[in-house]
Design a protein around this motif. Structure first.
Motif, PDB file in Angstrom:
ATOM      1  N   PHE A 113      15.871  70.052  13.379  1.00 39.74           N
ATOM      2  CA  PHE A 113      16.251  70.547  14.707  1.00 39.74           C
ATOM      3  C   PHE A 113      17.506  69.859  15.243  1.00 39.74           C
ATOM      4  CE2 PHE A 113      11.447  71.310  15.617  1.00 39.74           C
ATOM      5  CZ  PHE A 113      11.448  72.370  14.718  1.00 39.74           C
ATOM      6  N   ASN A 114      18.209  69.101  14.402  1.00 43.04           N
ATOM      7  CA  ASN A 114      19.470  68.496  14.810  1.00 43.04           C
ATOM      8  C   ASN A 114      20.626  69.428  14.445  1.00 43.04           C
ATOM      9  OD1 ASN A 114      18.930  65.960  16.147  1.00 43.04           O
ATOM     10  ND2 ASN A 114      18.090  65.223  14.214  1.00 43.04           N
ATOM     11  N   LEU A 140      16.723  60.537  14.838  1.00 37.80           N
ATOM     12  CA  LEU A 140      18.166  60.364  14.856  1.00 37.80           C
ATOM     13  C   LEU A 140      18.877  61.600  14.309  1.00 37.80           C
ATOM     14  CD1 LEU A 140      18.747  56.693  13.598  1.00 37.80           C
ATOM     15  CD2 LEU A 140      18.716  57.531  15.965  1.00 37.80           C
ATOM     16  N   ALA A 141      19.950  61.968  14.980  1.00 37.90           N
ATOM     17  CA  ALA A 141      20.845  62.990  14.448  1.00 37.90           C
ATOM     18  C   ALA A 141      21.510  62.442  13.183  1.00 37.90           C
ATOM     19  CB  ALA A 141      21.888  63.349  15.505  1.00 37.90           C
ATOM     20  N   ALA A 164      15.051  58.440  22.124  1.00 42.99           N
ATOM     21  CA  ALA A 164      15.115  57.734  20.830  1.00 42.99           C
ATOM     22  C   ALA A 164      15.146  56.217  20.946  1.00 42.99           C
ATOM     23  CB  ALA A 164      16.340  58.209  20.061  1.00 42.99           C
ATOM     24  N   HIS A 165      14.532  55.658  21.959  1.00 45.76           N
ATOM     25  CA  HIS A 165      14.539  54.207  22.158  1.00 45.76           C
ATOM     26  C   HIS A 165      13.942  53.490  20.948  1.00 45.76           C
ATOM     27  CE1 HIS A 165      13.841  56.509  25.803  1.00 45.76           C
ATOM     28  NE2 HIS A 165      14.394  55.571  26.534  1.00 45.76           N
ATOM     29  N   GLY A 166      14.791  52.774  20.217  1.00 49.38           N
ATOM     30  CA  GLY A 166      14.290  51.977  19.099  1.00 49.38           C
ATOM     31  C   GLY A 166      14.450  52.609  17.740  1.00 49.38           C
ATOM     32  N   ALA A 167      14.843  53.873  17.666  1.00 44.65           N
ATOM     33  CA  ALA A 167      15.050  54.506  16.360  1.00 44.65           C
ATOM     34  C   ALA A 167      16.177  53.794  15.618  1.00 44.65           C
ATOM     35  CB  ALA A 167      15.379  55.981  16.535  1.00 44.65           C
ATOM     36  N   LYS A 168      16.022  53.624  14.291  1.00 41.35           N
ATOM     37  CA  LYS A 168      16.999  52.867  13.501  1.00 41.35           C
ATOM     38  C   LYS A 168      17.467  53.678  12.302  1.00 41.35           C
ATOM     39  CE  LYS A 168      14.353  49.163  12.943  1.00 41.35           C
ATOM     40  NZ  LYS A 168      13.923  47.789  12.582  1.00 41.35           N
ATOM     41  N   ASP A 169      18.763  53.520  11.974  1.00 41.09           N
ATOM     42  CA  ASP A 169      19.281  54.174  10.780  1.00 41.09           C
ATOM     43  C   ASP A 169      18.992  53.324   9.548  1.00 41.09           C
ATOM     44  OD1 ASP A 169      21.196  52.129  10.660  1.00 41.09           O
ATOM     45  OD2 ASP A 169      22.872  53.406  11.255  1.00 41.09           O
ATOM     46  N   ALA A 283      13.955  56.077  11.344  1.00 37.42           N
ATOM     47  CA  ALA A 283      14.891  56.939  12.056  1.00 37.42           C
ATOM     48  C   ALA A 283      14.191  57.871  13.033  1.00 37.42           C
ATOM     49  CB  ALA A 283      15.720  57.758  11.066  1.00 37.42           C
ATOM     50  N   HIS A 284      12.874  57.922  12.978  1.00 35.81           N
ATOM     51  CA  HIS A 284      12.092  58.776  13.879  1.00 35.81           C
ATOM     52  C   HIS A 284      11.089  57.898  14.619  1.00 35.81           C
ATOM     53  CE1 HIS A 284      10.492  62.311  15.620  1.00 35.81           C
ATOM     54  NE2 HIS A 284      10.645  63.130  14.592  1.00 35.81           N
TER      55      HIS A 284
END
Length: 366
Positions: A113-114, A140-141, A164-169, A283-284
Protein backbone atom coordinates in the motif's frame (compact mmCIF):
# COMPACT_ATOMS: atom_id res chain seq x y z
CA UNK A 1 -16.56 -7.93 22.94
CA UNK A 2 -12.95 -7.41 21.91
CA UNK A 3 -12.54 -3.65 21.40
CA UNK A 4 -10.72 -2.35 18.37
CA UNK A 5 -8.44 -0.46 20.74
CA UNK A 6 -8.74 -0.20 24.52
CA UNK A 7 -7.17 3.15 25.32
CA UNK A 8 -8.12 2.90 28.97
CA UNK A 9 -6.21 -0.38 29.37
CA UNK A 10 -3.26 0.92 27.37
CA UNK A 11 -2.90 4.01 29.54
CA UNK A 12 -3.85 2.38 32.85
CA UNK A 13 -0.39 0.77 32.84
CA UNK A 14 1.12 4.24 33.37
CA UNK A 15 -1.44 5.74 35.73
CA UNK A 16 0.83 6.10 38.75
CA UNK A 17 3.60 7.68 36.67
CA UNK A 18 1.06 9.96 34.96
CA UNK A 19 -0.02 11.24 38.35
CA UNK A 20 3.57 11.97 39.33
CA UNK A 21 4.15 13.74 36.03
CA UNK A 22 0.97 15.74 36.41
CA UNK A 23 1.96 16.79 39.93
CA UNK A 24 5.39 17.86 38.68
CA UNK A 25 3.62 19.84 35.96
CA UNK A 26 1.40 21.56 38.52
CA UNK A 27 4.28 22.30 40.87
CA UNK A 28 6.39 23.79 38.09
CA UNK A 29 3.89 26.59 37.35
CA UNK A 30 5.37 26.47 33.83
CA UNK A 31 2.60 25.35 31.55
CA UNK A 32 3.81 26.09 28.01
CA UNK A 33 7.15 25.03 26.47
CA UNK A 34 8.63 24.10 29.82
CA UNK A 35 10.97 21.37 30.98
CA UNK A 36 8.63 18.51 30.06
CA UNK A 37 8.61 19.59 26.41
CA UNK A 38 12.38 20.12 26.44
CA UNK A 39 12.94 16.69 27.98
CA UNK A 40 10.67 15.00 25.46
CA UNK A 41 12.26 16.79 22.52
CA UNK A 42 15.70 15.65 23.64
CA UNK A 43 14.56 12.10 24.33
CA UNK A 44 12.60 11.65 21.12
CA UNK A 45 15.40 13.13 19.00
CA UNK A 46 17.80 10.66 20.59
CA UNK A 47 15.33 7.82 20.06
CA UNK A 48 14.90 8.66 16.37
CA UNK A 49 18.60 9.32 15.92
CA UNK A 50 18.15 12.92 14.79
CA UNK A 51 19.82 16.12 15.86
CA UNK A 52 16.52 17.87 16.54
CA UNK A 53 12.95 17.28 17.65
CA UNK A 54 10.53 20.21 17.81
CA UNK A 55 7.25 19.58 19.62
CA UNK A 56 4.17 21.01 17.93
CA UNK A 57 0.41 20.88 18.30
CA UNK A 58 -0.41 17.86 16.15
CA UNK A 59 0.72 15.79 13.19
CA UNK A 60 -0.95 17.97 10.57
CA UNK A 61 0.86 21.04 11.92
CA UNK A 62 4.14 19.11 11.97
CA UNK A 63 3.95 18.51 8.23
CA UNK A 64 2.74 22.01 7.41
CA UNK A 65 5.42 23.67 9.54
CA UNK A 66 8.13 21.67 7.77
CA UNK A 67 6.84 22.98 4.45
CA UNK A 68 6.49 26.53 5.78
CA UNK A 69 10.00 26.31 7.16
CA UNK A 70 11.44 25.25 3.83
CA UNK A 71 9.60 28.16 2.18
CA UNK A 72 11.32 30.59 4.56
CA UNK A 73 14.64 28.92 3.80
CA UNK A 74 13.97 29.37 0.05
CA UNK A 75 13.96 25.65 -0.59
CA UNK A 76 10.26 25.68 -1.50
CA UNK A 77 8.04 28.29 -3.13
CA UNK A 78 4.29 28.79 -3.53
CA UNK A 79 3.03 26.48 -6.26
CA UNK A 80 5.87 23.97 -6.09
CA UNK A 81 4.82 20.34 -6.49
CA UNK A 82 5.00 17.75 -3.74
CA UNK A 83 4.54 14.10 -4.69
CA UNK A 84 2.36 12.27 -2.17
CA UNK A 85 0.55 8.94 -1.88
CA UNK A 86 -2.95 8.86 -3.34
CA UNK A 87 -4.15 6.53 -0.56
CA UNK A 88 -2.91 8.44 2.47
CA UNK A 89 -5.08 9.98 5.17
CA UNK A 90 -6.29 13.34 3.92
CA UNK A 91 -4.27 15.29 6.53
CA UNK A 92 -1.09 14.65 4.53
CA UNK A 93 -2.60 16.39 1.53
CA UNK A 94 -4.19 19.16 3.60
CA UNK A 95 -0.74 20.10 4.94
CA UNK A 96 0.61 20.50 1.41
CA UNK A 97 -2.33 22.59 0.23
CA UNK A 98 -2.40 24.81 3.33
CA UNK A 99 1.27 25.61 2.74
CA UNK A 100 0.38 26.88 -0.73
CA UNK A 101 2.01 23.96 -2.53
CA UNK A 102 0.56 21.58 -5.10
CA UNK A 103 -0.02 17.94 -4.13
CA UNK A 104 0.69 15.51 -6.95
CA UNK A 105 -1.06 12.25 -6.08
CA UNK A 106 0.83 9.04 -6.82
CA UNK A 107 -0.84 5.64 -7.22
CA UNK A 108 -0.23 2.93 -4.62
CA UNK A 109 0.98 -0.60 -5.17
CA UNK A 110 -1.13 -3.43 -3.88
CA UNK A 111 1.48 -5.36 -1.88
CA UNK A 112 2.41 -2.86 0.83
CA UNK A 113 0.00 0.00 0.00
CA UNK A 114 3.02 2.31 -0.34
CA UNK A 115 4.15 4.22 -3.45
CA UNK A 116 4.11 2.54 -6.84
CA UNK A 117 7.72 3.49 -7.59
CA UNK A 118 7.21 3.59 -11.35
CA UNK A 119 4.27 5.94 -10.91
CA UNK A 120 6.32 8.02 -8.49
CA UNK A 121 9.13 8.58 -10.96
CA UNK A 122 6.65 9.20 -13.77
CA UNK A 123 5.05 11.94 -11.68
CA UNK A 124 8.25 13.97 -11.32
CA UNK A 125 8.25 17.21 -13.35
CA UNK A 126 10.46 20.32 -13.43
CA UNK A 127 8.08 21.80 -10.82
CA UNK A 128 8.60 18.91 -8.39
CA UNK A 129 10.50 19.97 -5.31
CA UNK A 130 9.68 17.34 -2.67
CA UNK A 131 8.44 13.81 -2.08
CA UNK A 132 6.30 13.11 0.99
CA UNK A 133 6.36 9.34 1.61
CA UNK A 134 3.78 8.03 4.07
CA UNK A 135 4.70 5.10 6.31
CA UNK A 136 1.12 3.91 6.10
CA UNK A 137 -0.28 1.67 8.85
CA UNK A 138 3.19 1.59 10.45
CA UNK A 139 5.14 0.11 7.52
CA UNK A 140 8.08 2.05 6.15
CA UNK A 141 7.78 3.31 2.60
CA UNK A 142 10.52 2.05 0.20
CA UNK A 143 12.97 4.70 1.37
CA UNK A 144 16.07 3.34 -0.39
CA UNK A 145 14.43 3.79 -3.79
CA UNK A 146 12.82 7.08 -2.80
CA UNK A 147 16.14 8.48 -1.63
CA UNK A 148 17.73 7.45 -4.92
CA UNK A 149 15.02 9.36 -6.79
CA UNK A 150 15.49 12.39 -4.55
CA UNK A 151 19.22 12.37 -5.23
CA UNK A 152 18.67 11.99 -8.98
CA UNK A 153 16.15 14.84 -9.16
CA UNK A 154 17.34 17.01 -6.23
CA UNK A 155 14.12 16.63 -4.21
CA UNK A 156 13.46 17.13 -0.51
CA UNK A 157 12.18 14.04 1.34
CA UNK A 158 9.60 14.83 4.02
CA UNK A 159 8.37 11.75 5.88
CA UNK A 160 4.82 11.49 7.08
CA UNK A 161 5.75 9.31 10.06
CA UNK A 162 2.47 9.82 11.91
CA UNK A 163 1.86 6.05 12.10
CA UNK A 164 5.44 4.76 12.28
CA UNK A 165 6.98 5.63 15.65
CA UNK A 166 9.95 3.31 16.06
CA UNK A 167 9.91 1.56 12.69
CA UNK A 168 13.47 0.78 11.52
CA UNK A 169 15.05 0.12 8.14
CA UNK A 170 17.58 -2.63 7.41
CA UNK A 171 20.40 -0.41 8.66
CA UNK A 172 18.68 0.29 11.97
CA UNK A 173 17.69 3.85 11.08
CA UNK A 174 14.32 4.82 12.47
CA UNK A 175 11.36 6.58 10.91
CA UNK A 176 11.96 10.28 11.39
CA UNK A 177 15.61 9.94 10.39
CA UNK A 178 15.20 8.69 6.82
CA UNK A 179 14.84 11.95 4.90
CA UNK A 180 15.18 15.72 5.14
CA UNK A 181 12.60 16.01 7.92
CA UNK A 182 9.62 14.12 9.34
CA UNK A 183 6.28 14.87 10.93
CA UNK A 184 4.88 12.77 13.78
CA UNK A 185 1.47 12.64 15.42
CA UNK A 186 0.89 11.65 19.05
CA UNK A 187 -2.86 11.28 18.69
CA UNK A 188 -4.07 8.98 21.50
CA UNK A 189 -4.42 5.88 19.31
CA UNK A 190 -0.86 6.04 17.92
CA UNK A 191 1.76 3.54 19.07
CA UNK A 192 3.20 6.47 21.03
CA UNK A 193 0.03 8.30 21.93
CA UNK A 194 -0.61 11.24 24.22
CA UNK A 195 -3.82 11.80 26.18
CA UNK A 196 -4.82 14.48 23.72
CA UNK A 197 -3.38 16.05 20.59
CA UNK A 198 0.33 16.41 20.02
CA UNK A 199 2.94 16.26 17.29
CA UNK A 200 6.62 16.76 16.51
CA UNK A 201 9.09 17.46 13.76
CA UNK A 202 12.38 15.57 13.61
CA UNK A 203 15.28 16.65 11.43
CA UNK A 204 19.05 16.89 11.16
CA UNK A 205 18.75 20.28 9.47
CA UNK A 206 19.84 22.93 11.99
CA UNK A 207 18.37 25.80 10.01
CA UNK A 208 15.00 24.09 9.57
CA UNK A 209 14.76 23.25 13.28
CA UNK A 210 15.51 26.86 14.21
CA UNK A 211 12.88 28.20 11.82
CA UNK A 212 10.21 25.74 13.02
CA UNK A 213 10.87 26.68 16.65
CA UNK A 214 10.03 30.24 15.67
CA UNK A 215 7.06 29.32 13.48
CA UNK A 216 5.36 27.20 16.16
CA UNK A 217 5.37 30.16 18.58
CA UNK A 218 4.01 33.09 16.55
CA UNK A 219 7.29 33.54 14.70
CA UNK A 220 9.17 34.74 17.78
CA UNK A 221 12.91 34.48 18.30
CA UNK A 222 12.54 35.78 21.85
CA UNK A 223 9.62 37.11 23.87
CA UNK A 224 7.69 39.72 21.87
CA UNK A 225 10.31 39.73 19.11
CA UNK A 226 8.60 38.47 15.97
CA UNK A 227 10.84 37.76 13.00
CA UNK A 228 8.29 36.01 10.76
CA UNK A 229 4.54 35.50 10.59
CA UNK A 230 4.12 32.32 12.56
CA UNK A 231 1.54 30.00 14.05
CA UNK A 232 0.40 28.90 17.49
CA UNK A 233 1.27 25.20 17.45
CA UNK A 234 3.12 24.06 20.54
CA UNK A 235 3.25 20.62 22.11
CA UNK A 236 1.34 20.94 25.40
CA UNK A 237 3.51 20.67 28.47
CA UNK A 238 1.17 18.17 30.13
CA UNK A 239 1.05 15.99 26.99
CA UNK A 240 4.85 16.04 26.88
CA UNK A 241 4.85 14.83 30.50
CA UNK A 242 2.66 11.87 29.52
CA UNK A 243 4.80 11.12 26.46
CA UNK A 244 7.94 11.16 28.61
CA UNK A 245 6.36 8.39 30.68
CA UNK A 246 5.35 6.28 27.67
CA UNK A 247 8.40 6.63 25.39
CA UNK A 248 10.58 4.07 27.27
CA UNK A 249 8.02 1.30 26.57
CA UNK A 250 7.54 2.09 22.87
CA UNK A 251 9.93 -0.56 21.57
CA UNK A 252 8.52 -3.32 23.76
CA UNK A 253 4.98 -2.33 22.78
CA UNK A 254 5.96 -2.44 19.11
CA UNK A 255 7.51 -5.87 19.61
CA UNK A 256 4.28 -7.07 21.20
CA UNK A 257 2.28 -5.80 18.23
CA UNK A 258 4.62 -7.69 15.87
CA UNK A 259 4.07 -10.90 17.85
CA UNK A 260 0.31 -10.54 17.47
CA UNK A 261 0.73 -9.76 13.77
CA UNK A 262 2.90 -12.85 13.36
CA UNK A 263 0.18 -15.00 14.93
CA UNK A 264 -2.48 -13.46 12.72
CA UNK A 265 -0.44 -14.03 9.57
CA UNK A 266 0.50 -17.59 10.44
CA UNK A 267 -2.87 -18.71 11.86
CA UNK A 268 -5.52 -16.87 9.84
CA UNK A 269 -6.23 -19.09 6.86
CA UNK A 270 -9.23 -17.94 4.88
CA UNK A 271 -9.25 -17.49 1.13
CA UNK A 272 -11.78 -14.66 1.45
CA UNK A 273 -9.36 -12.56 3.50
CA UNK A 274 -6.14 -11.03 2.19
CA UNK A 275 -3.59 -10.47 4.94
CA UNK A 276 -1.03 -7.64 4.98
CA UNK A 277 2.50 -8.04 3.70
CA UNK A 278 5.08 -8.54 6.43
CA UNK A 279 8.73 -9.47 5.89
CA UNK A 280 9.31 -10.14 9.62
CA UNK A 281 11.59 -7.12 9.92
CA UNK A 282 11.39 -4.07 12.20
CA UNK A 283 10.25 -1.97 9.23
CA UNK A 284 6.63 -2.53 10.30
CA UNK A 285 5.34 -1.55 13.75
CA UNK A 286 1.72 -2.54 13.01
CA UNK A 287 0.06 0.64 14.11
CA UNK A 288 -2.82 -1.04 12.31
CA UNK A 289 -3.41 -4.59 11.15
CA UNK A 290 -5.30 -4.12 7.91
CA UNK A 291 -6.92 -6.94 5.94
CA UNK A 292 -8.77 -6.84 2.61
CA UNK A 293 -12.10 -8.44 1.76
CA UNK A 294 -14.23 -8.12 -1.35
CA UNK A 295 -17.54 -7.66 0.45
CA UNK A 296 -16.52 -5.34 3.26
CA UNK A 297 -20.01 -4.43 4.44
CA UNK A 298 -20.88 -8.09 4.90
CA UNK A 299 -17.57 -8.79 6.64
CA UNK A 300 -17.91 -5.81 8.96
CA UNK A 301 -21.41 -6.91 9.94
CA UNK A 302 -20.04 -10.38 10.64
CA UNK A 303 -17.27 -8.99 12.85
CA UNK A 304 -19.72 -6.82 14.77
CA UNK A 305 -22.09 -9.74 15.31
CA UNK A 306 -19.20 -11.79 16.69
CA UNK A 307 -17.88 -9.10 19.01
CA UNK A 308 -14.71 -8.20 17.12
CA UNK A 309 -13.99 -4.47 17.10
CA UNK A 310 -12.99 -2.97 13.78
CA UNK A 311 -12.48 0.28 11.90
CA UNK A 312 -11.98 1.25 8.27
CA UNK A 313 -8.76 3.10 7.44
CA UNK A 314 -9.99 4.76 5.25
CA UNK A 315 -13.41 4.47 3.60
CA UNK A 316 -13.00 7.30 1.06
CA UNK A 317 -9.91 7.93 -1.06
CA UNK A 318 -8.60 11.53 -0.85
CA UNK A 319 -9.26 12.28 -4.51
CA UNK A 320 -12.92 11.35 -3.96
CA UNK A 321 -13.40 13.64 -0.96
CA UNK A 322 -15.59 16.74 -1.33
CA UNK A 323 -12.84 18.74 0.38
CA UNK A 324 -10.56 18.14 -2.62
CA UNK A 325 -12.70 18.96 -5.68
CA UNK A 326 -9.61 19.62 -7.82
CA UNK A 327 -8.87 15.88 -7.78
CA UNK A 328 -12.38 14.57 -8.53
CA UNK A 329 -11.48 13.84 -12.16
CA UNK A 330 -8.54 11.59 -11.23
CA UNK A 331 -8.63 7.80 -11.34
CA UNK A 332 -6.44 5.56 -9.19
CA UNK A 333 -7.71 2.00 -9.59
CA UNK A 334 -5.49 0.38 -6.96
CA UNK A 335 -6.07 3.15 -4.43
CA UNK A 336 -9.82 2.95 -5.01
CA UNK A 337 -9.78 -0.83 -4.57
CA UNK A 338 -7.80 -0.45 -1.34
CA UNK A 339 -10.25 2.08 0.07
CA UNK A 340 -13.19 -0.13 -0.89
CA UNK A 341 -11.81 -3.31 0.65
CA UNK A 342 -9.61 -2.57 3.68
CA UNK A 343 -10.70 -3.06 7.27
CA UNK A 344 -8.60 -2.99 10.43
CA UNK A 345 -8.88 -5.61 13.17
CA UNK A 346 -7.72 -5.35 16.81
CA UNK A 347 -4.01 -5.17 17.56
CA UNK A 348 -2.56 -3.52 20.65
CA UNK A 349 0.00 -4.08 23.43
CA UNK A 350 -2.73 -4.96 25.95
CA UNK A 351 -4.42 -7.78 24.04
CA UNK A 352 -4.04 -11.17 25.71
CA UNK A 353 -3.48 -14.51 23.97
CA UNK A 354 -7.11 -15.53 24.42
CA UNK A 355 -8.33 -12.39 22.66
CA UNK A 356 -5.91 -12.94 19.79
CA UNK A 357 -7.07 -16.54 19.47
CA UNK A 358 -10.69 -15.41 19.39
CA UNK A 359 -9.99 -12.93 16.59
CA UNK A 360 -8.25 -15.69 14.62
CA UNK A 361 -11.13 -18.10 15.22
CA UNK A 362 -13.74 -15.59 14.05
CA UNK A 363 -11.82 -14.67 10.89
CA UNK A 364 -11.19 -18.30 10.00
CA UNK A 365 -14.90 -19.03 10.36
CA UNK A 366 -15.96 -16.23 8.00
Amino acid sequence: MIPFVDLHAINARFEDEFKIGFQDFLDSSYYILGNQVKTFEQSFAKYCGTAHCVGVGNGLDALQLILEGYKLLDKLSIGDEVLVASNTYIATIIAIKQAGLKPVLVEAESKTFNFDLDALEAGITPKSKAIMPVHLYGQLAPMKEILALSSKHNLLIIEDAAQAHGAKDANGNRAGNLGSAAGFSFYPTKNLGALGDGGAVTTNDDDLAEVIRKLRNYGTSSKYVNEVLGFNSRLDEIQAAFLNVKLPTLDSDNDFRRKIATRYISEINNSKITLPFYDKSDAHIFHLFVVQVENRNEFQTYLNENGIGNLIHYPIAPHQQNALPDFKHLKFPITEKIHNQVISIPISPVMDAQQVSRVIEVLNSY
